[in-house]
Design a protein around this motif. Structure first.
Motif, PDB file in Angstrom:
ATOM      1  N   PHE A  53       0.875  -1.191  -0.068  1.00 51.28           N
ATOM      2  CA  PHE A  53       0.019   0.008  -0.066  1.00 51.28           C
ATOM      3  C   PHE A  53       0.738   1.109   0.079  1.00 51.28           C
ATOM      4  O   PHE A  53       1.921   1.466   0.796  1.00 51.28           O
ATOM      5  CB  PHE A  53      -0.898   0.083   1.348  1.00 51.28           C
ATOM      6  CG  PHE A  53      -1.871   1.271   1.593  1.00 51.28           C
ATOM      7  CD1 PHE A  53      -2.517   1.837   0.418  1.00 51.28           C
ATOM      8  CD2 PHE A  53      -1.466   1.990   2.782  1.00 51.28           C
ATOM      9  CE1 PHE A  53      -3.275   2.825   0.893  1.00 51.28           C
ATOM     10  CE2 PHE A  53      -2.334   3.143   2.891  1.00 51.28           C
ATOM     11  CZ  PHE A  53      -3.117   3.482   2.052  1.00 51.28           C
ATOM     12  N   GLU A  55       1.863   4.006   1.341  1.00 52.53           N
ATOM     13  CA  GLU A  55       1.342   4.788   2.735  1.00 52.53           C
ATOM     14  C   GLU A  55       1.787   6.454   2.620  1.00 52.53           C
ATOM     15  O   GLU A  55       0.763   7.106   2.882  1.00 52.53           O
ATOM     16  CB  GLU A  55       2.252   4.222   3.798  1.00 52.53           C
ATOM     17  CG  GLU A  55       2.038   4.586   5.074  1.00 52.53           C
ATOM     18  CD  GLU A  55       0.607   3.823   5.492  1.00 52.53           C
ATOM     19  OE1 GLU A  55      -0.129   4.368   6.097  1.00 52.53           O
ATOM     20  OE2 GLU A  55       0.698   2.698   5.231  1.00 52.53           O
ATOM     21  N   VAL A  68      -5.661   8.800  -4.165  1.00 53.56           N
ATOM     22  CA  VAL A  68      -5.897   7.958  -3.070  1.00 53.56           C
ATOM     23  C   VAL A  68      -4.731   6.813  -3.266  1.00 53.56           C
ATOM     24  O   VAL A  68      -4.654   6.318  -4.344  1.00 53.56           O
ATOM     25  CB  VAL A  68      -7.172   7.225  -2.957  1.00 53.56           C
ATOM     26  CG1 VAL A  68      -7.386   6.058  -2.293  1.00 53.56           C
ATOM     27  CG2 VAL A  68      -8.285   8.262  -2.774  1.00 53.56           C
ATOM     28  N   GLY A  69      -4.098   6.436  -2.245  1.00 48.58           N
ATOM     29  CA  GLY A  69      -3.044   5.487  -2.463  1.00 48.58           C
ATOM     30  C   GLY A  69      -3.623   4.238  -2.973  1.00 48.58           C
ATOM     31  O   GLY A  69      -4.435   3.557  -2.212  1.00 48.58           O
TER      32      GLY A  69
ATOM     33  N   GLU B  67     -12.082   5.656 -11.347  1.00 51.55           N
ATOM     34  CA  GLU B  67     -12.287   5.725  -9.859  1.00 51.55           C
ATOM     35  C   GLU B  67     -13.702   6.424  -9.500  1.00 51.55           C
ATOM     36  O   GLU B  67     -14.217   7.013 -10.457  1.00 51.55           O
ATOM     37  CB  GLU B  67     -11.270   6.574  -8.962  1.00 51.55           C
ATOM     38  CG  GLU B  67     -10.083   5.461  -9.227  1.00 51.55           C
ATOM     39  CD  GLU B  67      -8.853   6.365  -8.232  1.00 51.55           C
ATOM     40  OE1 GLU B  67      -8.521   5.590  -7.322  1.00 51.55           O
ATOM     41  OE2 GLU B  67      -8.609   7.187  -8.602  1.00 51.55           O
ATOM     42  N   GLY B 187     -13.695   9.189   0.415  1.00 52.40           N
ATOM     43  CA  GLY B 187     -12.528   9.569  -0.481  1.00 52.40           C
ATOM     44  C   GLY B 187     -11.230   9.117   0.227  1.00 52.40           C
ATOM     45  O   GLY B 187     -10.245   9.441  -0.027  1.00 52.40           O
ATOM     46  N   LEU B 188     -11.197   7.987   0.788  1.00 53.69           N
ATOM     47  CA  LEU B 188     -10.118   7.414   1.623  1.00 53.69           C
ATOM     48  C   LEU B 188      -9.848   6.059   0.853  1.00 53.69           C
ATOM     49  O   LEU B 188     -10.734   5.606   0.186  1.00 53.69           O
ATOM     50  CB  LEU B 188     -10.289   7.109   2.859  1.00 53.69           C
ATOM     51  CG  LEU B 188     -10.755   8.132   3.961  1.00 53.69           C
ATOM     52  CD1 LEU B 188     -11.270   7.475   5.427  1.00 53.69           C
ATOM     53  CD2 LEU B 188      -9.494   8.932   4.041  1.00 53.69           C
ATOM     54  N   SER B 189      -8.545   5.543   1.080  1.00 55.46           N
ATOM     55  CA  SER B 189      -8.163   4.346   0.238  1.00 55.46           C
ATOM     56  C   SER B 189      -8.954   3.174   1.414  1.00 55.46           C
ATOM     57  O   SER B 189      -9.239   3.380   2.401  1.00 55.46           O
ATOM     58  CB  SER B 189      -6.716   4.200   0.612  1.00 55.46           C
ATOM     59  OG  SER B 189      -6.326   3.902   1.855  1.00 55.46           O
ATOM     60  N   VAL B 191      -7.692   0.837   2.416  1.00 57.22           N
ATOM     61  CA  VAL B 191      -6.706   0.213   3.610  1.00 57.22           C
ATOM     62  C   VAL B 191      -7.163   1.287   4.745  1.00 57.22           C
ATOM     63  O   VAL B 191      -7.003   0.815   5.934  1.00 57.22           O
ATOM     64  CB  VAL B 191      -5.232   0.440   3.046  1.00 57.22           C
ATOM     65  CG1 VAL B 191      -4.336   0.167   4.447  1.00 57.22           C
ATOM     66  CG2 VAL B 191      -4.888  -0.507   1.917  1.00 57.22           C
ATOM     67  N   HIS B 192      -6.987   2.517   4.616  1.00 53.00           N
ATOM     68  CA  HIS B 192      -7.383   3.627   5.543  1.00 53.00           C
ATOM     69  C   HIS B 192      -8.796   3.154   6.174  1.00 53.00           C
ATOM     70  O   HIS B 192      -9.059   3.292   7.300  1.00 53.00           O
ATOM     71  CB  HIS B 192      -7.192   5.037   5.196  1.00 53.00           C
ATOM     72  CG  HIS B 192      -5.991   5.529   4.956  1.00 53.00           C
ATOM     73  ND1 HIS B 192      -5.356   6.130   3.712  1.00 53.00           N
ATOM     74  CD2 HIS B 192      -4.734   5.380   5.757  1.00 53.00           C
ATOM     75  CE1 HIS B 192      -3.970   6.289   4.091  1.00 53.00           C
ATOM     76  NE2 HIS B 192      -3.808   5.848   5.287  1.00 53.00           N
TER      77      HIS B 192
END
Lengths: 95, 239
Positions: A53, A55, A68-69, B67, B187-189, B191-192
């Motif tokens: 990912f 980061e 977005v990553g 996206e 609007g976040l990944s 993962v987040h």
């Protein structure tokens, strides 16, 4: 970092604080300059296939060009992405 | 079951018996859709506006990289495209999250309401103004709140909006959304999003099992979110 020559990409193992996630990370250096930090994520964390990912990214690997990553399947994919971003410069695919 | 639009509007102002009868008697065709289907697409020119009777729907836009940004989550009692009455051509798409039941109300019938019932017209206007107020809060949250605060804010908001239309069960409500869809909303990944939800769970603020969200600590969650419900206009005022 705007040189057109392909930069030399190196990965430096680094533990990264991720609030309960994996801590296995890599500093991604491009010609010795810190371009990105990637962390290994499981498929559960990624909500898709596991991988690396993004980061944090710096310069044209950062929020200037990436909203977005992303999660990369392998470190080879990280290398290709970083090289591509640096090769294109800040405006990415716009030129 | 009470008409969810009447429930929603009555939370904000009194409706006369005649006005309620007008809303409940609007000519409508019923439409049912499965989960994760487009209901209206960007570029369409609908001749009906759709009132969500059951289920969850989202408004979204796609960007050229493929996206998606979800710009609104709609619950029962919401019009998902009331603005098409005046804006005509859709500048975004609407899709279902869960199976949905919708009432398709012809624009002509809505137009007649606006010609005959000034207070109901203001109530429909209010409805789109509240949609706008929610968009503003989302914009502020997306730009200026932490990922944890932003997520907590949206959970506080959805809880209150669902409560108004009798769709909460104590401190719990249904939210049939995937990690990826939540990531498209915030609007976040992804993962987040995963880390944020872990954090909210570990702090004892919420539990999330399947599609059931339970708010375990409202005061903790709303203070983390810096949540002020003024924008939802939940009080009865003459309008």
């Amino acid at each position: 970092m705007r040189a057109t020559a392909v930069p030399k990409i190196e990965f430096l193992p680094m533990e990264v604080l991720t609030d309960g996630g994996s801590e296995e990370g890599r500093l991604v250096l491009a010609d010795g300059c810190l371009a990105a930090v990637v962390v290994s994520v499981s498929s559960e964390e990624a909500g898709q296939a596991s991988g690396w990912f993004l980061e944090a990214g710096f310069g044209s690997c950062g929020i200037l060009t990436t909203a977005v990553g992303p999660v990369f399947p392998s470190l080879a994919d990280v290398e290709a992405w970083v090289s591509g971003k640096l090769g294109f410069g800040v405006l990415g695919g716009m030129r | 079951m009470r008409n969810p639009l009447v429930l929603k509007l009555e939370q904000r102002d009194r409706l006369s018996d005649e006005e309620k009868a007008v809303l409940e008697g609007l000519p409508a065709t019923l439409q049912t859709v499965d989960g994760r289907e487009d209901i209206v697409r960007e570029g369409d020119r609908p001749e009906v506006s759709r009132l969500l009777l059951e289920g969850f729907a989202v408004r979204y836009k796609l960007v050229s990289t493929g996206e998606r940004q979800i710009t609104a989550i709609h619950v029962r009692g919401d019009f998902v495209d009331l603005q098409s009455l005046l804006l005509r051509k859709m500048d975004h798409s609407v899709a279902s999250l869960s199976p949905c039941k919708l009432a398709l109300i012809p624009h002509q019938a809505l137009q007649e309401v606006t010609e005959r019932f000034p207070h109901l017209t203001r109530m429909l206007w209010l409805n789109t103004l509240i949609d706008g107020a929610i968009h503003r809060e989302w914009l502020v949250a997306m730009g200026r709140r932490s990922a944890v605060g932003h997520t907590a804010h949206i959970l506080c908001e959805l809880y209150l909006r669902l409560k108004v239309v009798d769709a909460t069960d104590g401190n719990a409500f249904q939210l049939p959304i995937t990690q990826q869809e939540l990531s498209d909303t915030l609007g976040l990944s992804a993962v987040h999003v995963n880390r944020v939800l872990q954090e909210l769970r570990n702090d004892g603020l919420i539990t999330w099992r399947g599609s059931t969200v339970t708010i375990e600590d409202w005061s903790g969650l709303s203070s983390l979110a810096d949540f002020d419900p003024t924008y939802l206009n939940l009080q009865q005022d003459p309008r």
